[in-house]
Design a protein around this motif. Sequence first.
Motif, PDB file in Angstrom:
ATOM      1  N   ALA A   6      39.873  23.926  38.335  1.00 48.75           N
ATOM      2  CA  ALA A   6      39.097  23.871  39.576  1.00 48.75           C
ATOM      3  C   ALA A   6      39.264  25.181  40.321  1.00 48.75           C
ATOM      4  N   ALA A   7      38.295  25.448  41.159  1.00 49.07           N
ATOM      5  CA  ALA A   7      38.399  26.619  42.028  1.00 49.07           C
ATOM      6  C   ALA A   7      39.467  26.351  43.083  1.00 49.07           C
ATOM      7  N   LEU A   8      40.018  27.436  43.625  1.00 51.32           N
ATOM      8  CA  LEU A   8      40.996  27.307  44.699  1.00 51.32           C
ATOM      9  C   LEU A   8      40.337  26.718  45.943  1.00 51.32           C
ATOM     10  N   SER A   9      41.104  25.968  46.715  1.00 51.17           N
ATOM     11  CA  SER A   9      40.601  25.482  47.998  1.00 51.17           C
ATOM     12  C   SER A   9      40.493  26.672  48.955  1.00 51.17           C
ATOM     13  N   ILE A  10      39.807  26.480  50.053  1.00 52.12           N
ATOM     14  CA  ILE A  10      39.679  27.544  51.057  1.00 52.12           C
ATOM     15  C   ILE A  10      41.058  27.976  51.528  1.00 52.12           C
ATOM     16  N   GLU A  11      41.923  27.026  51.775  1.00 53.01           N
ATOM     17  CA  GLU A  11      43.278  27.337  52.245  1.00 53.01           C
ATOM     18  C   GLU A  11      44.061  28.121  51.197  1.00 53.01           C
ATOM     19  N   GLU A  12      43.973  27.701  49.935  1.00 49.04           N
ATOM     20  CA  GLU A  12      44.671  28.405  48.851  1.00 49.04           C
ATOM     21  C   GLU A  12      44.153  29.835  48.698  1.00 49.04           C
ATOM     22  N   ALA A  13      42.842  29.985  48.759  1.00 49.98           N
ATOM     23  CA  ALA A  13      42.240  31.317  48.614  1.00 49.98           C
ATOM     24  C   ALA A  13      42.680  32.228  49.752  1.00 49.98           C
ATOM     25  N   LYS A  14      42.684  31.723  50.964  1.00 51.83           N
ATOM     26  CA  LYS A  14      43.104  32.543  52.114  1.00 51.83           C
ATOM     27  C   LYS A  14      44.578  32.912  52.003  1.00 51.83           C
ATOM     28  N   GLU A  15      45.402  32.036  51.481  1.00 50.15           N
ATOM     29  CA  GLU A  15      46.819  32.339  51.282  1.00 50.15           C
ATOM     30  C   GLU A  15      46.985  33.438  50.231  1.00 50.15           C
ATOM     31  N   LYS A  16      46.204  33.395  49.171  1.00 47.22           N
ATOM     32  CA  LYS A  16      46.274  34.403  48.107  1.00 47.22           C
ATOM     33  C   LYS A  16      45.827  35.777  48.597  1.00 47.22           C
ATOM     34  N   VAL A  20      46.681  40.788  48.098  1.00 48.86           N
ATOM     35  CA  VAL A  20      45.792  41.921  47.798  1.00 48.86           C
ATOM     36  C   VAL A  20      45.470  42.680  49.080  1.00 48.86           C
ATOM     37  N   LYS A  21      45.548  43.995  49.005  1.00 49.53           N
ATOM     38  CA  LYS A  21      45.298  44.852  50.175  1.00 49.53           C
ATOM     39  C   LYS A  21      43.905  45.474  50.072  1.00 49.53           C
ATOM     40  N   GLY A  22      43.205  45.491  51.182  1.00 49.97           N
ATOM     41  CA  GLY A  22      41.904  46.145  51.227  1.00 49.97           C
ATOM     42  C   GLY A  22      40.757  45.305  50.692  1.00 49.97           C
ATOM     43  N   TRP A  23      41.017  44.067  50.354  1.00 49.64           N
ATOM     44  CA  TRP A  23      39.981  43.153  49.883  1.00 49.64           C
ATOM     45  C   TRP A  23      39.570  42.258  51.043  1.00 49.64           C
ATOM     46  N   SER A  24      38.334  41.797  51.034  1.00 47.32           N
ATOM     47  CA  SER A  24      37.874  40.830  52.037  1.00 47.32           C
ATOM     48  C   SER A  24      37.383  39.581  51.307  1.00 47.32           C
ATOM     49  N   ILE A  25      37.474  38.482  51.993  1.00 44.43           N
ATOM     50  CA  ILE A  25      37.049  37.211  51.410  1.00 44.43           C
ATOM     51  C   ILE A  25      35.712  36.809  52.040  1.00 44.43           C
ATOM     52  N   SER A  26      34.843  36.232  51.248  1.00 48.32           N
ATOM     53  CA  SER A  26      33.536  35.818  51.762  1.00 48.32           C
ATOM     54  C   SER A  26      33.708  34.688  52.779  1.00 48.32           C
ATOM     55  N   ASP A  27      32.702  34.504  53.610  1.00 56.06           N
ATOM     56  CA  ASP A  27      32.757  33.459  54.637  1.00 56.06           C
ATOM     57  C   ASP A  27      33.004  32.077  54.051  1.00 56.06           C
ATOM     58  N   ASP A  28      32.467  31.831  52.867  1.00 59.88           N
ATOM     59  CA  ASP A  28      32.649  30.518  52.241  1.00 59.88           C
ATOM     60  C   ASP A  28      33.850  30.479  51.286  1.00 59.88           C
ATOM     61  N   SER A  29      34.616  31.562  51.256  1.00 60.36           N
ATOM     62  CA  SER A  29      35.844  31.672  50.432  1.00 60.36           C
ATOM     63  C   SER A  29      35.593  31.495  48.938  1.00 60.36           C
ATOM     64  N   GLY A  83      33.523  29.853  42.391  1.00 58.97           N
ATOM     65  CA  GLY A  83      34.561  30.038  43.406  1.00 58.97           C
ATOM     66  C   GLY A  83      35.678  30.923  42.891  1.00 58.97           C
ATOM     67  N   LEU A  84      36.768  30.955  43.627  1.00 59.43           N
ATOM     68  CA  LEU A  84      37.918  31.783  43.293  1.00 59.43           C
ATOM     69  C   LEU A  84      38.982  30.999  42.528  1.00 59.43           C
ATOM     70  N   THR A  85      39.632  31.683  41.594  1.00 56.47           N
ATOM     71  CA  THR A  85      40.775  31.121  40.872  1.00 56.47           C
ATOM     72  C   THR A  85      41.894  32.160  40.905  1.00 56.47           C
ATOM     73  N   ASP A  86      43.046  31.766  40.406  1.00 55.94           N
ATOM     74  CA  ASP A  86      44.156  32.719  40.316  1.00 55.94           C
ATOM     75  C   ASP A  86      43.743  33.967  39.545  1.00 55.94           C
ATOM     76  N   ASN A  87      42.903  33.812  38.527  1.00 56.70           N
ATOM     77  CA  ASN A  87      42.470  34.951  37.715  1.00 56.70           C
ATOM     78  C   ASN A  87      41.776  36.029  38.540  1.00 56.70           C
ATOM     79  N   ASP A  88      41.059  35.636  39.582  1.00 58.17           N
ATOM     80  CA  ASP A  88      40.392  36.621  40.436  1.00 58.17           C
ATOM     81  C   ASP A  88      41.419  37.471  41.176  1.00 58.17           C
ATOM     82  N   PHE A  89      42.474  36.849  41.635  1.00 54.83           N
ATOM     83  CA  PHE A  89      43.511  37.590  42.360  1.00 54.83           C
ATOM     84  C   PHE A  89      44.359  38.432  41.410  1.00 54.83           C
TER      85      PHE A  89
END
Length: 106
Positions: A6-16, A20-29, A83-89
Motif C-alpha cells: 500500500a501507499a504510505l498514509s499522509i502522516e507516514e509520508a510527511k514523517e519521511k 530528505v532535504k530540498g524536496w517538497s511534498i504535493s498537497d495530496d501527499s 502514491g508514495l512508498t518507502d522506495n520513493d524516499f
Amino acid sequence: MVWYAAALSIEEAKEKMKLVKGWSISDDSTSITKKLKLKNFVSALDYINRIGQVAEGQGHHPDLHITGYQHVQIDLMTHALGGLTDNDFIMAVCIDAIPVELSKKP
C-alpha cells in the motif's frame, strides 16, 4: 515485477520528508518533487543521465524534466499505487547523493 502492499498514509509520508532535504511534498501527499538550477544545459543533461543510471539500478524511475535549459525537476511517486512508498524516499536519498554542479546565479 515489484509488488507494493500500500501507499504510505499522509502522516507516514510527511514523517519521511524529514529524511530528505530540498524536496517538497504535493498537497495530496502522493508525490515528492525537487527543483534545481544547474550551471548550464550540459550539466543538467549529465545530471539527468546519472539519475537515470541510478533509477535503472533501483528499478524505480522518477519523472525527470529539463526546462529553460538549466532547470531540472525530479518527481517521485509509485505510479502503480498512485502514491508514495518507502522506495520513493530511498530513491530521493540516492538522487541526493549524486554530485551536481548548481548555478551560482539565483
